[in-house]
Design a protein around this motif. Structure first.
Motif, PDB file in Angstrom:
ATOM      1  N   CYS A  13     -58.972 -12.724 -38.168  1.00 33.06           N
ATOM      2  CA  CYS A  13     -57.516 -12.705 -38.039  1.00 33.06           C
ATOM      3  C   CYS A  13     -56.874 -13.471 -39.185  1.00 33.06           C
ATOM      4  N   ASP A  14     -55.546 -13.372 -39.271  1.00 32.63           N
ATOM      5  CA  ASP A  14     -54.825 -14.199 -40.233  1.00 32.63           C
ATOM      6  C   ASP A  14     -54.346 -15.464 -39.507  1.00 32.63           C
ATOM      7  N   ARG A  15     -53.691 -16.351 -40.227  1.00 35.48           N
ATOM      8  CA  ARG A  15     -53.295 -17.642 -39.629  1.00 35.48           C
ATOM      9  C   ARG A  15     -52.291 -17.485 -38.494  1.00 35.48           C
ATOM     10  N   GLU A  16     -51.358 -16.569 -38.652  1.00 37.82           N
ATOM     11  CA  GLU A  16     -50.371 -16.342 -37.585  1.00 37.82           C
ATOM     12  C   GLU A  16     -51.068 -15.802 -36.338  1.00 37.82           C
ATOM     13  N   GLN A  17     -51.975 -14.861 -36.531  1.00 32.85           N
ATOM     14  CA  GLN A  17     -52.730 -14.315 -35.409  1.00 32.85           C
ATOM     15  C   GLN A  17     -53.597 -15.393 -34.766  1.00 32.85           C
ATOM     16  N   LEU A  18     -54.146 -16.300 -35.574  1.00 35.37           N
ATOM     17  CA  LEU A  18     -54.965 -17.394 -35.045  1.00 35.37           C
ATOM     18  C   LEU A  18     -54.162 -18.229 -34.059  1.00 35.37           C
ATOM     19  N   THR A  19     -52.920 -18.519 -34.392  1.00 35.36           N
ATOM     20  CA  THR A  19     -52.057 -19.280 -33.494  1.00 35.36           C
ATOM     21  C   THR A  19     -51.862 -18.534 -32.175  1.00 35.36           C
ATOM     22  N   GLN A  20     -51.643 -17.226 -32.250  1.00 32.40           N
ATOM     23  CA  GLN A  20     -51.466 -16.425 -31.042  1.00 32.40           C
ATOM     24  C   GLN A  20     -52.754 -16.364 -30.220  1.00 32.40           C
ATOM     25  N   ILE A  21     -53.890 -16.245 -30.890  1.00 34.20           N
ATOM     26  CA  ILE A  21     -55.182 -16.206 -30.207  1.00 34.20           C
ATOM     27  C   ILE A  21     -55.413 -17.512 -29.459  1.00 34.20           C
ATOM     28  N   LYS A  22     -55.142 -18.636 -30.109  1.00 37.42           N
ATOM     29  CA  LYS A  22     -55.305 -19.935 -29.453  1.00 37.42           C
ATOM     30  C   LYS A  22     -54.426 -20.025 -28.208  1.00 37.42           C
ATOM     31  N   GLY A  23     -53.226 -19.469 -28.276  1.00 31.00           N
ATOM     32  CA  GLY A  23     -52.335 -19.473 -27.120  1.00 31.00           C
ATOM     33  C   GLY A  23     -52.882 -18.655 -25.959  1.00 31.00           C
ATOM     34  N   ILE A  24     -53.415 -17.497 -26.258  1.00 29.95           N
ATOM     35  CA  ILE A  24     -53.989 -16.636 -25.216  1.00 29.95           C
ATOM     36  C   ILE A  24     -55.188 -17.326 -24.573  1.00 29.95           C
ATOM     37  N   ILE A  25     -56.046 -17.904 -25.385  1.00 29.47           N
ATOM     38  CA  ILE A  25     -57.232 -18.580 -24.862  1.00 29.47           C
ATOM     39  C   ILE A  25     -56.825 -19.792 -24.039  1.00 29.47           C
ATOM     40  N   SER A  26     -55.844 -20.530 -24.509  1.00 33.34           N
ATOM     41  CA  SER A  26     -55.384 -21.726 -23.806  1.00 33.34           C
ATOM     42  C   SER A  26     -54.810 -21.381 -22.425  1.00 33.34           C
ATOM     43  N   LYS A  27     -54.025 -20.321 -22.352  1.00 34.88           N
ATOM     44  CA  LYS A  27     -53.421 -19.977 -21.055  1.00 34.88           C
ATOM     45  C   LYS A  27     -54.445 -19.411 -20.071  1.00 34.88           C
ATOM     46  N   ASN A  28     -55.621 -18.997 -20.564  1.00 34.45           N
ATOM     47  CA  ASN A  28     -56.682 -18.465 -19.714  1.00 34.45           C
ATOM     48  C   ASN A  28     -57.846 -19.444 -19.541  1.00 34.45           C
ATOM     49  N   ALA A  29     -57.643 -20.692 -19.961  1.00 41.14           N
ATOM     50  CA  ALA A  29     -58.715 -21.686 -19.886  1.00 41.14           C
ATOM     51  C   ALA A  29     -59.129 -21.897 -18.435  1.00 41.14           C
ATOM     52  N   GLU A  30     -60.443 -21.998 -18.224  1.00 43.12           N
ATOM     53  CA  GLU A  30     -60.941 -22.205 -16.873  1.00 43.12           C
ATOM     54  C   GLU A  30     -61.968 -23.324 -16.794  1.00 43.12           C
ATOM     55  N   GLY A  31     -62.106 -24.108 -17.828  1.00 43.27           N
ATOM     56  CA  GLY A  31     -62.921 -25.303 -17.765  1.00 43.27           C
ATOM     57  C   GLY A  31     -64.406 -25.150 -18.046  1.00 43.27           C
ATOM     58  N   HIS A  32     -65.040 -24.107 -17.572  1.00 44.03           N
ATOM     59  CA  HIS A  32     -66.484 -23.963 -17.764  1.00 44.03           C
ATOM     60  C   HIS A  32     -66.801 -23.013 -18.914  1.00 44.03           C
ATOM     61  N   TYR A  33     -66.506 -21.740 -18.741  1.00 45.73           N
ATOM     62  CA  TYR A  33     -66.813 -20.743 -19.770  1.00 45.73           C
ATOM     63  C   TYR A  33     -65.929 -20.879 -21.002  1.00 45.73           C
ATOM     64  N   SER A  34     -64.789 -21.518 -20.865  1.00 42.27           N
ATOM     65  CA  SER A  34     -63.891 -21.698 -22.007  1.00 42.27           C
ATOM     66  C   SER A  34     -64.534 -22.516 -23.118  1.00 42.27           C
ATOM     67  N   GLY A  35     -65.552 -23.287 -22.788  1.00 38.42           N
ATOM     68  CA  GLY A  35     -66.236 -24.100 -23.781  1.00 38.42           C
ATOM     69  C   GLY A  35     -66.994 -23.292 -24.815  1.00 38.42           C
ATOM     70  N   GLY A  36     -67.111 -21.985 -24.615  1.00 41.21           N
ATOM     71  CA  GLY A  36     -67.810 -21.136 -25.572  1.00 41.21           C
ATOM     72  C   GLY A  36     -66.991 -20.758 -26.788  1.00 41.21           C
TER      73      GLY A  36
END
Length: 121
Positions: A13-36
């Motif tokens: 991805c590009d840097r702008e997309q990276l920011t969006q990806i981090k947001g999607i991952i953050s809002k779906n964080a579940e503590g265990h599998y998110s560590g991957g």
């Protein structure tokens, strides 16, 4: 007995997309599998790479697949290229498939012969 799926791969991805990806991952964080998830410590040049690697119970793979579906729809502000990537999902029971992240979606295909070594033993 639980069945596990080993999932490993990356997104480009590009840097702008990276920011969006981090947001999607953050809002779906579940503590265990998110560590991957792994991100560049310091983005450099024009392409960023985001990695995932983990063994997930088969019933929980929809958690990751759902994130990747949402991520696949992110477009670039300065070009027509969206997020791209490749993941190999290897089930203890069902074998291995590719999850190709491209063209605004996820395309699930059998792994090609040259990648069979990534499948179950």
């Amino acid at each position: 007995m639980a069945v596990y799926v080993s999932i490993r791969g990356w997104l480009e991805c590009d840097r702008e997309q990276l920011t969006q990806i981090k947001g999607i991952i953050s809002k779906n964080a579940e503590g265990h599998y998110s560590g991957g998830w792994a991100f560049p410590g310091q983005p450099f040049n024009w392409t960023s790479y985001v990695f995932y690697g983990g063994d997930i119970q088969e019933g929980d793979t929809s958690w990751l697949h759902g994130q990747l579906e949402e991520i696949s729809r992110i477009s670039s502000s300065d070009s027509s290229m969206g997020v791209q990537g490749l993941f190999i999902a290897t089930s203890e029971v069902d074998g291995a498939v590719e999850w190709q992240i491209r063209d605004g979606g996820i395309h699930v295909l059998p792994i090609p012969g040259e990648l069979q070594y990534l499948g179950p033993e």
